[in-house]
Scaffold this active site. Structure first.
Site, PDB file in Angstrom:
ATOM      1  N   SER A  23      50.903  29.850  27.532  1.00  0.00           N
ATOM      2  CA  SER A  23      49.683  29.761  28.339  1.00  0.00           C
ATOM      3  C   SER A  23      49.995  29.474  29.804  1.00  0.00           C
ATOM      4  O   SER A  23      49.086  29.320  30.615  1.00  0.00           O
ATOM      5  CB  SER A  23      48.753  28.676  27.779  1.00  0.00           C
ATOM      6  OG  SER A  23      49.447  27.456  27.614  1.00  0.00           O
ATOM      7  N   HIS A 156       4.473  42.437  36.299  1.00  0.00           N
ATOM      8  CA  HIS A 156       4.839  43.778  35.800  1.00  0.00           C
ATOM      9  C   HIS A 156       5.387  44.659  36.932  1.00  0.00           C
ATOM     10  O   HIS A 156       5.285  45.885  36.867  1.00  0.00           O
ATOM     11  CB  HIS A 156       3.653  44.498  35.133  1.00  0.00           C
ATOM     12  CG  HIS A 156       2.906  43.667  34.147  1.00  0.00           C
ATOM     13  ND1 HIS A 156       3.192  43.672  32.801  1.00  0.00           N
ATOM     14  CD2 HIS A 156       1.902  42.773  34.314  1.00  0.00           C
ATOM     15  CE1 HIS A 156       2.381  42.832  32.181  1.00  0.00           C
ATOM     16  NE2 HIS A 156       1.594  42.271  33.078  1.00  0.00           N
ATOM     17  N   SER A 277      28.643  53.029  53.056  1.00  0.00           N
ATOM     18  CA  SER A 277      29.093  54.017  52.081  1.00  0.00           C
ATOM     19  C   SER A 277      30.199  54.848  52.713  1.00  0.00           C
ATOM     20  O   SER A 277      30.172  55.125  53.911  1.00  0.00           O
ATOM     21  CB  SER A 277      27.913  54.909  51.685  1.00  0.00           C
ATOM     22  OG  SER A 277      28.395  56.145  51.206  1.00  0.00           O
ATOM     23  N   LYS A 283      23.929  54.591  55.097  1.00  0.00           N
ATOM     24  CA  LYS A 283      23.676  53.549  54.094  1.00  0.00           C
ATOM     25  C   LYS A 283      24.156  52.159  54.461  1.00  0.00           C
ATOM     26  O   LYS A 283      25.155  51.976  55.139  1.00  0.00           O
ATOM     27  CB  LYS A 283      24.321  53.962  52.758  1.00  0.00           C
ATOM     28  CG  LYS A 283      23.589  55.124  52.127  1.00  0.00           C
ATOM     29  CD  LYS A 283      23.875  55.236  50.668  1.00  0.00           C
ATOM     30  CE  LYS A 283      23.179  54.152  49.899  1.00  0.00           C
ATOM     31  NZ  LYS A 283      23.517  54.226  48.487  1.00  0.00           N
ATOM     32  N   ASN A 285      24.502  48.907  52.012  1.00  0.00           N
ATOM     33  CA  ASN A 285      24.305  48.528  50.608  1.00  0.00           C
ATOM     34  C   ASN A 285      24.333  47.011  50.395  1.00  0.00           C
ATOM     35  O   ASN A 285      25.161  46.320  50.988  1.00  0.00           O
ATOM     36  CB  ASN A 285      25.414  49.151  49.747  1.00  0.00           C
ATOM     37  CG  ASN A 285      25.355  50.667  49.759  1.00  0.00           C
ATOM     38  OD1 ASN A 285      24.279  51.255  49.871  1.00  0.00           O
ATOM     39  ND2 ASN A 285      26.510  51.297  49.668  1.00  0.00           N
ATOM     40  N   GLU A 290      24.426  42.817  44.361  1.00  0.00           N
ATOM     41  CA  GLU A 290      24.699  43.587  43.135  1.00  0.00           C
ATOM     42  C   GLU A 290      25.845  42.962  42.347  1.00  0.00           C
ATOM     43  O   GLU A 290      25.817  42.889  41.119  1.00  0.00           O
ATOM     44  CB  GLU A 290      25.057  45.028  43.500  1.00  0.00           C
ATOM     45  CG  GLU A 290      23.891  45.826  44.067  1.00  0.00           C
ATOM     46  CD  GLU A 290      24.380  47.136  44.675  1.00  0.00           C
ATOM     47  OE1 GLU A 290      24.805  48.016  43.928  1.00  0.00           O
ATOM     48  OE2 GLU A 290      24.350  47.258  45.918  1.00  0.00           O
TER      49      GLU A 290
HETATM   50  N1  ARG Z   1      48.923  25.092  25.591  1.00  0.00           N
HETATM   51  C1  ARG Z   1      48.217  24.371  24.614  1.00  0.00           C
HETATM   52  C2  ARG Z   1      46.713  24.580  24.772  1.00  0.00           C
HETATM   53  O1  ARG Z   1      46.336  24.977  25.802  1.00  0.00           O
HETATM   54  C3  ARG Z   1      48.501  22.910  24.722  1.00  0.00           C
HETATM   55  C4  ARG Z   1      48.346  22.137  23.446  1.00  0.00           C
HETATM   56  C5  ARG Z   1      49.373  22.571  22.499  1.00  0.00           C
HETATM   57  N2  ARG Z   1      49.388  21.748  21.332  1.00  0.00           N
HETATM   58  C6  ARG Z   1      50.042  22.112  20.234  1.00  0.00           C
HETATM   59  N3  ARG Z   1      49.999  21.310  19.227  1.00  0.00           N
HETATM   60  N4  ARG Z   1      50.638  23.281  20.109  1.00  0.00           N
HETATM   61  O2  ARG Z   1      45.941  24.368  23.867  1.00  0.00           O
END
Ligand code: ARG
Length: 456
Positions: A23, A156, A277, A283, A285, A290
């Site tokens: 992550s 409406h 545009s 134009k 816009n 939007e």
């Molecule tokens: N990267 C993990 C998350 O965002 C952190 C927690 C991970 N915990 C574990 N027991 N693998 O959830």
């Protein structure tokens, strides 16, 4: 490279498998929160005599160095170290040696990540509340200059009754005010510390959760360690509040788009909030409006995404929960941007007062006035409605508006009508007379604006 959790493993995963599980590409957003969480944790470990002071001092100075490097964007995060928590722990050990490995005493990544998310959201929600308030102030400022600007009010999307343009703007003020209240109220559910919940069951170390919570400025601690590590409803609530906010912004954006079209021509957006545009030179816009309308989709999507992730997850932590982050970061980014843009757009727009004035004089939005006039003279409202409808039809046939009808024609339709009808039918009078509480009458709008100002 060996994993921080590699002890019980005989072989390591291939890089592409690591990449799927990591992550770090997105949770590096939490770098400061993670370092703050670690700082509070290790100070607490020292205060509770779980770690000796010299270890605590070394760890604290290592964390300080990491904070400086983070502020300078000088940290190099590695997929091999999976997430922000393990990346920072590894860096700490590289900086200060094996003593850095003591930081994780009495803690798990599960309470660590939850703590980071609470800290992150608490700060962002504070900023969002301020941005909503800024936008509300701009709305009030615009409304104050347009109390007596007449505009057609719609139902409406058909002309219904004339209104004060300020009244229309102020309708959005109050929607935003409720949005702001929702965010404010949510803080008490964000302002709770999960730190010290451990993996799920607490810890055998004599920690002081209230102390680490205090170091971090949390008002409360979770009462149940399993709830602490698996609760994501504080994020769901944020996403839901954000969705409601975007629903309001999107409706307003739609009106800005309509109003700035040649068909309406009620307003002109400033050049700095419009685009041209590439092919049609004439134009201008309303792209920003939007985009805000369009970005509403991703905010709703983030809410639905996390609701779906959470449903059916057994207690306590599951890796699925890692999916809580991108949608939350994206939502913060989207609503912060949308609020800033919208504020600027409304502050700099030009309202075409004359055009609005002409508009309400060239329609039948004063028909209710005639019906009310007859009803006030004792004619049952249903009959008054019928008489007025017939007169509108007569006007359409002759290409007139109600104010153009000669008195004889009006009196032929009803002998209750007298010459004062022309005053009654003027759009200005129609608005002024709607003086019921919260109505569009000028006096009421002025009172409403005063009420609004008390909300800051
Ligand atoms: N990267 C993990 C998350 O965002 C952190 C927690 C991970 N915990 C574990 N027991 N693998 O959830």
């Amino acid at each position: 490279m060996t994993k921080l959790w590699g002890g019980r493993f005989q072989k390591s995963a291939e890089q592409w498998v690591d990449e799927f599980g990591a992550s770090i590409s997105f949770d590096q957003t939490l770098v400061m929160e993670d370092l703050d969480g670690s700082t509070a944790h290790v100070k607490m470990l020292g205060a509770c005599n779980i770690l000796p002071q010299e270890d605590v001092q070394q760890i604290l100075s290592g964390l300080e160095q990491l904070k400086k490097l983070a502020a300078d964007n000088a940290l190099e995060f590695l997929v091999a170290n999976e997430d922000i928590h393990l990346n920072l722990e590894k860096m700490l050990m590289d900086l200060i040696g094996p003593v850095g490995g003591k930081l994780h005493t009495g803690r798990s990544r599960n309470d660590q990540v939850a703590t980071d998310m609470h800290l992150f959201l608490k700060n962002r929600v504070g900023e969002i509340i301020e941005l909503i308030e800024l936008f509300q102030q701009t709305l009030v400022a615009q409304a104050e200059t347009h109390i007596e600007t007449l505009a057609p009010g719609y139902t409406h999307l058909q002309r219904a009754q004339p209104i004060s343009f300020a009244h229309h703007l102020m309708a959005y003020f109050w929607m935003l005010d409720r949005d702001k209240d929702r965010f404010k109220d949510s803080i008490k559910r964000i302002d709770i510390s999960p730190l010290g919940a451990g993996a799920l069951a607490g810890t055998t170390f004599p920690i002081d959760r209230k102390l680490s919570a205090e170091y971090l400025g949390f008002a409360n601690v979770y009462a149940n360690s399993m709830d602490a590590v698996s609760d994501r409803d504080f994020i769901l609530e944020f996403l839901s509040n954000s969705s409601m906010l975007m629903a309001h912004l999107s409706r307003f954006a739609e009106e800005i788009i309509l109003w700035s079209s040649s068909e309406f021509n009620f307003i002109e957006l400033d050049d700095s909030f419009s685009t041209g545009s590439s092919i049609m030179p004439q134009k201008k816009n309303p792209d920003m409006a939007e985009l805000i309308r369009g970005k509403t989709g991703r905010v709703y999507g983030n809410l639905m995404g996390l609701l779906t992730v959470i449903k059916g997850l057994p207690l306590a932590y599951n890796k699925d929960m890692q999916e809580d982050k991108e949608g939350m970061f994206d939502t913060v980014h989207t609503i912060v941007g949308s609020l800033k843009i919208f504020e600027g757009m409304v502050r700099t727009m030009t309202v075409h007062k004359e055009r609005l004035h002409d508009t309400v004089h060239k329609d039948f939005s004063n028909a209710t006035e005639l019906a009310d006039y007859l009803a006030a003279k004792g004619l049952p409202f249903r009959e008054a409605h019928e008489v007025t409808g017939k007169l509108v039809f007569l006007c359409i046939q002759r290409n007139y508006f109600l104010l153009d009808l000669p008195l004889e024609d009006l009196q032929e339709a009803s002998n209750l009508i007298e010459s004062d009808i022309y005053d009654v039918l003027s759009p200005l009078a129609a608005v002024r007379r709607r003086n019921s509480l919260g109505g569009t009458g000028f006096d009421q709008v002025a009172i409403q604006i005063e009420e609004a100002k008390k909300r800051f």
